[in-house]
Design a protein around this motif. Structure first.
Motif, PDB file in Angstrom:
ATOM      1  N   ARG A  23     -15.909   5.678  -9.632  1.00 48.54           N
ATOM      2  CA  ARG A  23     -15.851   6.479  -8.412  1.00 48.54           C
ATOM      3  C   ARG A  23     -14.790   5.899  -7.484  1.00 48.54           C
ATOM      4  N   GLN A  24     -14.312   6.768  -6.610  1.00 44.25           N
ATOM      5  CA  GLN A  24     -13.301   6.374  -5.626  1.00 44.25           C
ATOM      6  C   GLN A  24     -13.694   6.972  -4.283  1.00 44.25           C
ATOM      7  N   ILE A  25     -14.230   6.139  -3.419  1.00 44.21           N
ATOM      8  CA  ILE A  25     -14.492   6.568  -2.051  1.00 44.21           C
ATOM      9  C   ILE A  25     -13.158   6.733  -1.334  1.00 44.21           C
ATOM     10  N   LEU A  26     -13.074   7.735  -0.470  1.00 47.86           N
ATOM     11  CA  LEU A  26     -11.816   8.051   0.196  1.00 47.86           C
ATOM     12  C   LEU A  26     -11.207   6.818   0.856  1.00 47.86           C
ATOM     13  N   GLY A  27      -9.968   6.536   0.492  1.00 50.14           N
ATOM     14  CA  GLY A  27      -9.265   5.407   1.090  1.00 50.14           C
ATOM     15  C   GLY A  27      -9.554   4.062   0.457  1.00 50.14           C
ATOM     16  N   PHE A  59      -9.470  -1.935 -11.031  1.00 51.06           N
ATOM     17  CA  PHE A  59      -8.319  -1.297 -10.402  1.00 51.06           C
ATOM     18  C   PHE A  59      -7.819  -2.085  -9.210  1.00 51.06           C
ATOM     19  N   GLY A  60      -6.482  -2.043  -9.013  1.00 52.94           N
ATOM     20  CA  GLY A  60      -5.934  -2.450  -7.740  1.00 52.94           C
ATOM     21  C   GLY A  60      -6.171  -1.358  -6.701  1.00 52.94           C
ATOM     22  N   LYS A  61      -5.781  -1.643  -5.465  1.00 53.62           N
ATOM     23  CA  LYS A  61      -6.037  -0.686  -4.379  1.00 53.62           C
ATOM     24  C   LYS A  61      -5.084   0.489  -4.397  1.00 53.62           C
ATOM     25  N   GLY A  62      -4.033   0.406  -5.186  1.00 62.23           N
ATOM     26  CA  GLY A  62      -3.103   1.518  -5.285  1.00 62.23           C
ATOM     27  C   GLY A  62      -1.907   1.360  -4.370  1.00 62.23           C
ATOM     28  N   THR A  63      -0.782   1.923  -4.805  1.00 68.22           N
ATOM     29  CA  THR A  63       0.432   1.987  -3.991  1.00 68.22           C
ATOM     30  C   THR A  63       0.882   3.434  -3.953  1.00 68.22           C
ATOM     31  N   LEU A  68     -23.533  12.467 -15.348  1.00 68.33           N
ATOM     32  CA  LEU A  68     -23.943  11.487 -14.347  1.00 68.33           C
ATOM     33  C   LEU A  68     -24.857  12.193 -13.364  1.00 68.33           C
ATOM     34  N   LYS A  69     -26.064  11.670 -13.203  1.00 67.87           N
ATOM     35  CA  LYS A  69     -27.023  12.258 -12.275  1.00 67.87           C
ATOM     36  C   LYS A  69     -27.265  11.290 -11.130  1.00 67.87           C
ATOM     37  N   ILE A  70     -27.241  11.854  -9.924  1.00 66.28           N
ATOM     38  CA  ILE A  70     -27.657  11.086  -8.746  1.00 66.28           C
ATOM     39  C   ILE A  70     -28.934  11.743  -8.266  1.00 66.28           C
ATOM     40  N   ARG A  71     -30.026  10.987  -8.236  1.00 62.23           N
ATOM     41  CA  ARG A  71     -31.354  11.584  -8.043  1.00 62.23           C
ATOM     42  C   ARG A  71     -31.564  12.071  -6.618  1.00 62.23           C
ATOM     43  N   SER A  72     -31.263  11.276  -5.657  1.00 63.80           N
ATOM     44  CA  SER A  72     -31.454  11.621  -4.250  1.00 63.80           C
ATOM     45  C   SER A  72     -30.225  11.162  -3.493  1.00 63.80           C
ATOM     46  N   THR A  73     -29.319  12.086  -3.265  1.00 67.71           N
ATOM     47  CA  THR A  73     -28.006  11.707  -2.762  1.00 67.71           C
ATOM     48  C   THR A  73     -28.060  11.193  -1.322  1.00 67.71           C
ATOM     49  N   LYS A  74     -27.147  10.262  -1.039  1.00 69.30           N
ATOM     50  CA  LYS A  74     -26.976   9.705   0.306  1.00 69.30           C
ATOM     51  C   LYS A  74     -25.566  10.040   0.785  1.00 69.30           C
ATOM     52  N   LEU A  75     -25.379   9.945   2.082  1.00 69.26           N
ATOM     53  CA  LEU A  75     -24.053  10.228   2.634  1.00 69.26           C
ATOM     54  C   LEU A  75     -22.974   9.371   1.989  1.00 69.26           C
ATOM     55  N   GLU A  76     -23.331   8.115   1.730  1.00 66.54           N
ATOM     56  CA  GLU A  76     -22.337   7.191   1.167  1.00 66.54           C
ATOM     57  C   GLU A  76     -22.011   7.444  -0.299  1.00 66.54           C
ATOM     58  N   ASP A  77     -22.675   8.421  -0.908  1.00 67.76           N
ATOM     59  CA  ASP A  77     -22.316   8.810  -2.275  1.00 67.76           C
ATOM     60  C   ASP A  77     -21.111   9.747  -2.304  1.00 67.76           C
ATOM     61  N   SER A  78     -20.682  10.195  -1.141  1.00 64.95           N
ATOM     62  CA  SER A  78     -19.502  11.061  -1.077  1.00 64.95           C
ATOM     63  C   SER A  78     -18.298  10.300  -1.607  1.00 64.95           C
ATOM     64  N   ALA A  79     -17.672  10.854  -2.627  1.00 62.53           N
ATOM     65  CA  ALA A  79     -16.563  10.169  -3.297  1.00 62.53           C
ATOM     66  C   ALA A  79     -15.994  11.092  -4.362  1.00 62.53           C
ATOM     67  N   MET A  80     -14.915  10.637  -4.968  1.00 68.83           N
ATOM     68  CA  MET A  80     -14.380  11.281  -6.157  1.00 68.83           C
ATOM     69  C   MET A  80     -14.957  10.525  -7.345  1.00 68.83           C
ATOM     70  N   SER A 113       0.830  -1.203   0.000  1.00 70.96           N
ATOM     71  CA  SER A 113       0.000   0.000   0.000  1.00 70.96           C
ATOM     72  C   SER A 113       0.869   1.260   0.000  1.00 70.96           C
ATOM     73  N   HIS A 114       2.095   1.142   0.509  1.00 71.92           N
ATOM     74  CA  HIS A 114       2.976   2.308   0.585  1.00 71.92           C
ATOM     75  C   HIS A 114       4.416   1.852   0.370  1.00 71.92           C
ATOM     76  N   VAL A 115       5.118   2.562  -0.526  1.00 70.85           N
ATOM     77  CA  VAL A 115       6.536   2.313  -0.776  1.00 70.85           C
ATOM     78  C   VAL A 115       7.278   3.632  -0.628  1.00 70.85           C
ATOM     79  N   SER A 116       8.385   3.594   0.094  1.00 74.53           N
ATOM     80  CA  SER A 116       9.184   4.793   0.285  1.00 74.53           C
ATOM     81  C   SER A 116      10.602   4.529  -0.207  1.00 74.53           C
TER      82      SER A 116
END
Lengths: 117, 113
Positions: free
Chosen positions: B36-40, A107-111, B77-89, A9-12
Motif C-alpha cells: 500500500r501507498q498512503i498519499l505522500g 521501497f525508497g521514498k521516490g523521486t 485483500l479484505k479489510i474487515r472494518s475500515t478506518k480512516l487511516e486505511d485510505s491509500a493506494m 525527492s524532486h529532480v527537474s
C-alpha cells in the motif's frame, strides 16, 4: 535490515539533458536492486534490475544504472531526457536473502522527475 | 504481455464497513503480494502469499486484514472494518520466482469517509 535511500525527492531537468536519480542502499548481503517507474494514475513498471550478473544494468526507455558496492549506490541515469520520462521513480531492494523472506520489496521514498520543454 | 489486473480502480467506503480489493495475478505466477501507498508516503509491504497460505506479513497487516485466493485466478485483500487511516493506494503484485522482479497492477485507490 535492508533499506534504500533516495537522496532527492524532486529532480527537474530540461528535455534533451541528462538525468541522474540517486539511490543508496543498505544491505547485509549482496542485494537484488530494482528501479520502478510510476506514471500518474498507473501502476509500478519495472525499469531495470540488478542481480549481481553485471554492475552496469541497462533497462527500458534508455535508462541504465550502475551498481557500486564501494559507494553502496545504485544511481539511475539517462543521457537525454524526454517529456514522457516525467514520472515518479522508486529505488527498490528485495528482502530475498533474509531468512524466511519471500522476496518482499522495500521501497525508497521516490523521486519525482519533471522534464521541462 | 500478461498483466496483473486490479479492480476496482477506485473504492469509496464508509468507515467501519468491510471492503474487498480484487486482483488477478499473471496466470503462471506463484508468489503474490499486497503493498500500500498512503498519499505522500513510500510504498509499504503488507503481505506475501505462496502455496495457498500467508508466508509473511508486516506489522501493518493486523487482524482487520485478510487475504484469500478463492479460485485459481483471483487474489483478494479484505479489510474487515475500515478506518480512516486505511485510505491509500493498494497494489497487488506477482512473480514466478522469489527474487525475480514483481509485476504490479495499476492499483486500487481506497478512500474511507
Amino acid at each position: 535490515a535492508q533499506s534504500v535511500t533516495q537522496l532527492d525527492s524532486h529532480v527537474s531537468v530540461s528535455e534533451g539533458t541528462p538525468v541522474l536519480l540517486r539511490c543508496n542502499y543498505s544491505s547485509s548481503y549482496s542485494p537484488s536492486l530494482f528501479w520502478y517507474v510510476q506514471h500518474p494514475n498507473k501502476g509500478l513498471q519495472l525499469l531495470l534490475k540488478y542481480t549481481s550478473a553485471a554492475t552496469l544494468v541497462k533497462g527500458i526507455n534508455g535508462f541504465e544504472a550502475e551498481f557500486k558496492k564501494s559507494e553502496t549506490s545504485f544511481h539511475l541515469t539517462k543521457p537525454s531526457a524526454h517529456m514522457s520520462d516525467a514520472a515518479e521513480y522508486f529505488c527498490v531492494v528485495s528482502d530475498l536473502l533474509r531468512g524466511g523472506s519471500q522476496g518482499n520489496l522495500i521501497f525508497g521514498k521516490g523521486t519525482k522527475l519533471s522534464v521541462k520543454p | 504481455e500478461p498483466e496483473v489486473t486490479q479492480t476496482p480502480s477506485h473504492q469509496v467506503t464508509q468507515m467501519g464497513q468491510e471492503v474487498i480489493l480484487r486482483c488477478v495475478p499473471i496466470s503462471n505466477h506463484l508468489y503474490f503480494y499486497w503493498y500500500r501507498q498512503i498519499l505522500g508516503q513510500k510504498v509499504e509491504f503488507l503481505v506475501s502469499f505462496y502455496n495457498n497460505e500467508i508466508s509473511e506479513k508486516s506489522e501493518i497487516f493486523d487482524d482487520q486484514f485478510s487475504v484469500e485466493r478463492p479460485d485459481g485466478s483471483n487474489f483478494t485483500l479484505k479489510i474487515r472494518s475500515t478506518k480512516l487511516e486505511d485510505s491509500a493506494m493498494y497494489f497487488c503484485a506477482s512473480t514466478g520466482r522469489r527474487g525475480q522482479p514483481q509485476h504490479f497492477g495499476d492499483g486500487t485507490r481506497l478512500s474511507i469517509l
